[in-house]
Design a protein around this motif. Structure first.
Motif, PDB file in Angstrom:
ATOM      1  N   ASN A  91       0.807  -1.220   0.000  1.00  0.00           N
ATOM      2  CA  ASN A  91       0.000   0.000   0.000  1.00  0.00           C
ATOM      3  C   ASN A  91       0.838   1.267   0.000  1.00  0.00           C
ATOM      4  N   TYR A  92       2.040   1.190   0.523  1.00  0.00           N
ATOM      5  CA  TYR A  92       2.860   2.387   0.698  1.00  0.00           C
ATOM      6  C   TYR A  92       4.327   1.994   0.573  1.00  0.00           C
ATOM      7  N   LEU A  93       5.090   2.683  -0.267  1.00  0.00           N
ATOM      8  CA  LEU A  93       6.504   2.380  -0.452  1.00  0.00           C
ATOM      9  C   LEU A  93       7.255   3.643  -0.839  1.00  0.00           C
ATOM     10  N   LEU A  94       8.233   4.044  -0.034  1.00  0.00           N
ATOM     11  CA  LEU A  94       9.092   5.198  -0.323  1.00  0.00           C
ATOM     12  C   LEU A  94       8.303   6.461  -0.685  1.00  0.00           C
ATOM     13  N   GLY A  95       7.251   6.719   0.051  1.00  0.00           N
ATOM     14  CA  GLY A  95       6.450   7.919  -0.190  1.00  0.00           C
ATOM     15  C   GLY A  95       5.404   7.756  -1.269  1.00  0.00           C
ATOM     16  N   LEU A  96       5.366   6.611  -1.926  1.00  0.00           N
ATOM     17  CA  LEU A  96       4.369   6.356  -2.958  1.00  0.00           C
ATOM     18  C   LEU A  96       3.192   5.602  -2.353  1.00  0.00           C
ATOM     19  N   GLN A  97       1.996   6.077  -2.612  1.00  0.00           N
ATOM     20  CA  GLN A  97       0.793   5.376  -2.191  1.00  0.00           C
ATOM     21  C   GLN A  97       0.351   4.504  -3.357  1.00  0.00           C
ATOM     22  N   ILE A  98       0.120   3.221  -3.082  1.00  0.00           N
ATOM     23  CA  ILE A  98      -0.199   2.267  -4.132  1.00  0.00           C
ATOM     24  C   ILE A  98      -1.557   1.646  -3.837  1.00  0.00           C
ATOM     25  N   LYS A  99      -2.475   1.801  -4.785  1.00  0.00           N
ATOM     26  CA  LYS A  99      -3.808   1.211  -4.645  1.00  0.00           C
ATOM     27  C   LYS A  99      -3.967   0.173  -5.749  1.00  0.00           C
ATOM     28  N   GLN A 100      -4.176  -1.071  -5.331  1.00  0.00           N
ATOM     29  CA  GLN A 100      -4.322  -2.165  -6.278  1.00  0.00           C
ATOM     30  C   GLN A 100      -5.778  -2.605  -6.336  1.00  0.00           C
ATOM     31  N   CYS A 101      -6.259  -2.839  -7.546  1.00  0.00           N
ATOM     32  CA  CYS A 101      -7.607  -3.358  -7.727  1.00  0.00           C
ATOM     33  C   CYS A 101      -7.619  -4.290  -8.938  1.00  0.00           C
ATOM     34  N   LYS A 102      -8.772  -4.844  -9.254  1.00  0.00           N
ATOM     35  CA  LYS A 102      -8.871  -5.799 -10.363  1.00  0.00           C
ATOM     36  C   LYS A 102      -8.501  -5.175 -11.706  1.00  0.00           C
ATOM     37  N   GLU A 103      -8.822  -3.894 -11.894  1.00  0.00           N
ATOM     38  CA  GLU A 103      -8.602  -3.231 -13.183  1.00  0.00           C
ATOM     39  C   GLU A 103      -7.171  -2.752 -13.375  1.00  0.00           C
ATOM     40  N   GLY A 104      -6.410  -2.553 -12.289  1.00  0.00           N
ATOM     41  CA  GLY A 104      -5.050  -2.067 -12.423  1.00  0.00           C
ATOM     42  C   GLY A 104      -4.485  -1.543 -11.113  1.00  0.00           C
ATOM     43  N   ILE A 105      -3.461  -0.701 -11.252  1.00  0.00           N
ATOM     44  CA  ILE A 105      -2.758  -0.143 -10.097  1.00  0.00           C
ATOM     45  C   ILE A 105      -2.691   1.374 -10.246  1.00  0.00           C
ATOM     46  N   PHE A 106      -2.986   2.088  -9.148  1.00  0.00           N
ATOM     47  CA  PHE A 106      -2.885   3.546  -9.128  1.00  0.00           C
ATOM     48  C   PHE A 106      -1.777   3.938  -8.163  1.00  0.00           C
ATOM     49  N   ILE A 107      -0.815   4.709  -8.662  1.00  0.00           N
ATOM     50  CA  ILE A 107       0.316   5.155  -7.852  1.00  0.00           C
ATOM     51  C   ILE A 107       0.241   6.670  -7.721  1.00  0.00           C
ATOM     52  N   SER A 108       0.301   7.151  -6.484  1.00  0.00           N
ATOM     53  CA  SER A 108       0.234   8.593  -6.247  1.00  0.00           C
ATOM     54  C   SER A 108       1.120   8.963  -5.057  1.00  0.00           C
ATOM     55  N   GLN A 109       1.227  10.247  -4.827  1.00  0.00           N
ATOM     56  CA  GLN A 109       1.951  10.786  -3.677  1.00  0.00           C
ATOM     57  C   GLN A 109       1.074  11.817  -2.980  1.00  0.00           C
ATOM     58  N   THR A 110      -0.180  11.472  -2.779  1.00  0.00           N
ATOM     59  CA  THR A 110      -1.155  12.400  -2.212  1.00  0.00           C
ATOM     60  C   THR A 110      -0.723  12.935  -0.849  1.00  0.00           C
ATOM     61  N   LYS A 111      -0.343  12.050   0.042  1.00  0.00           N
ATOM     62  CA  LYS A 111       0.055  12.473   1.382  1.00  0.00           C
ATOM     63  C   LYS A 111       1.299  13.367   1.328  1.00  0.00           C
ATOM     64  N   TYR A 112       2.274  12.985   0.501  1.00  0.00           N
ATOM     65  CA  TYR A 112       3.489  13.788   0.354  1.00  0.00           C
ATOM     66  C   TYR A 112       3.149  15.170  -0.205  1.00  0.00           C
ATOM     67  N   ALA A 113       2.264  15.219  -1.207  1.00  0.00           N
ATOM     68  CA  ALA A 113       1.875  16.497  -1.812  1.00  0.00           C
ATOM     69  C   ALA A 113       1.186  17.403  -0.798  1.00  0.00           C
ATOM     70  N   GLN A 114       0.309  16.835   0.020  1.00  0.00           N
ATOM     71  CA  GLN A 114      -0.372  17.626   1.045  1.00  0.00           C
ATOM     72  C   GLN A 114       0.632  18.182   2.056  1.00  0.00           C
ATOM     73  N   ASN A 115       1.588  17.362   2.465  1.00  0.00           N
ATOM     74  CA  ASN A 115       2.609  17.820   3.418  1.00  0.00           C
ATOM     75  C   ASN A 115       3.513  18.879   2.809  1.00  0.00           C
ATOM     76  N   LEU A 116       3.797  18.762   1.517  1.00  0.00           N
ATOM     77  CA  LEU A 116       4.635  19.743   0.822  1.00  0.00           C
ATOM     78  C   LEU A 116       3.962  21.112   0.830  1.00  0.00           C
ATOM     79  N   VAL A 117       2.677  21.136   0.538  1.00  0.00           N
ATOM     80  CA  VAL A 117       1.922  22.401   0.520  1.00  0.00           C
ATOM     81  C   VAL A 117       1.923  23.033   1.911  1.00  0.00           C
ATOM     82  N   LYS A 118       1.697  22.227   2.942  1.00  0.00           N
ATOM     83  CA  LYS A 118       1.694  22.736   4.316  1.00  0.00           C
ATOM     84  C   LYS A 118       3.075  23.224   4.725  1.00  0.00           C
ATOM     85  N   ARG A 119       4.111  22.464   4.361  1.00  0.00           N
ATOM     86  CA  ARG A 119       5.480  22.806   4.759  1.00  0.00           C
ATOM     87  C   ARG A 119       5.899  24.187   4.275  1.00  0.00           C
TER      88      ARG A 119
END
Length: 167
Positions: free
Chosen positions: A6-34
């Motif tokens: 689910n999570y690796l080196l700051g990458l959020q990974i969501k796996q489902c039957k249709e494919g895989i979605f990779i994002s950095q949502t949490k990192y992006a939110q923290n960057l904006v706040k920082r």
């Protein structure tokens, strides 16, 4: 087995039957706040079409450590955000002597990230093995040294597998 990844080196990974979605949502939110831009109005594009970054030799100097920190954080974000690669690369050229105009451009990118924190890359399982590539150049648009910026991306089927933006 630990379980599904689910999570690796700051990458959020969501796996489902249709494919895989990779994002950095949490990192992006923290960057904006920082960098204190969570209350700012978000931007619809990472860079203005009309503004061209230059050395800006007569501009006001800013703290290089702040600018370098912002650029470094954005460069890490490009691991899952090809939409900001070109803009971040353009701003990174001025790390040695950043000016107020460069900081304004970097803050615009962060404000764009603020409005698009949920963006990422989708890898579909329903894809073929056809490899396709696209590239483009701006043909010496840089005012300071007349060098070109090249960019490109490669797809395996419908899935983006690599991208670049290089002077």
């Amino acid at each position: 087995m630990v379980g599904e990844l689910n999570y690796l080196l700051g990458l959020q990974i969501k796996q489902c039957k249709e494919g895989i979605f990779i994002s950095q949502t949490k990192y992006a939110q923290n960057l904006v706040k920082r960098f204190g831009l969570e209350k700012a109005r978000y931007m619809r594009t990472p860079m203005s079409m009309n503004q061209k970054l230059t050395k800006d030799e007569h501009g006001k100097d800013i703290d290089p450590s702040l600018y370098t920190s912002m650029i470094g954080s954005l460069l890490y974000l490009t691991a899952s955000r090809p939409d900001i690669s070109f803009s971040v690369g353009g701003c990174a050229r001025y790390e040695a002597t950043p000016k107020e105009s460069h900081l304004k451009a970097v803050k615009r990118i962060i404000r764009y990230v603020y409005g698009t924190v949920e963006y990422g890359i989708w890898y579909s399982k329903d894809s073929n093995s056809h490899l396709a590539g696209n590239s483009d150049a701006d043909w010496a648009v840089n005012i300071n040294d007349r060098k070109s910026t090249l960019g490109g991306c490669f797809y395996l089927g419908n899935n983006l597998v690599t991208w670049y933006s290089k002077k």
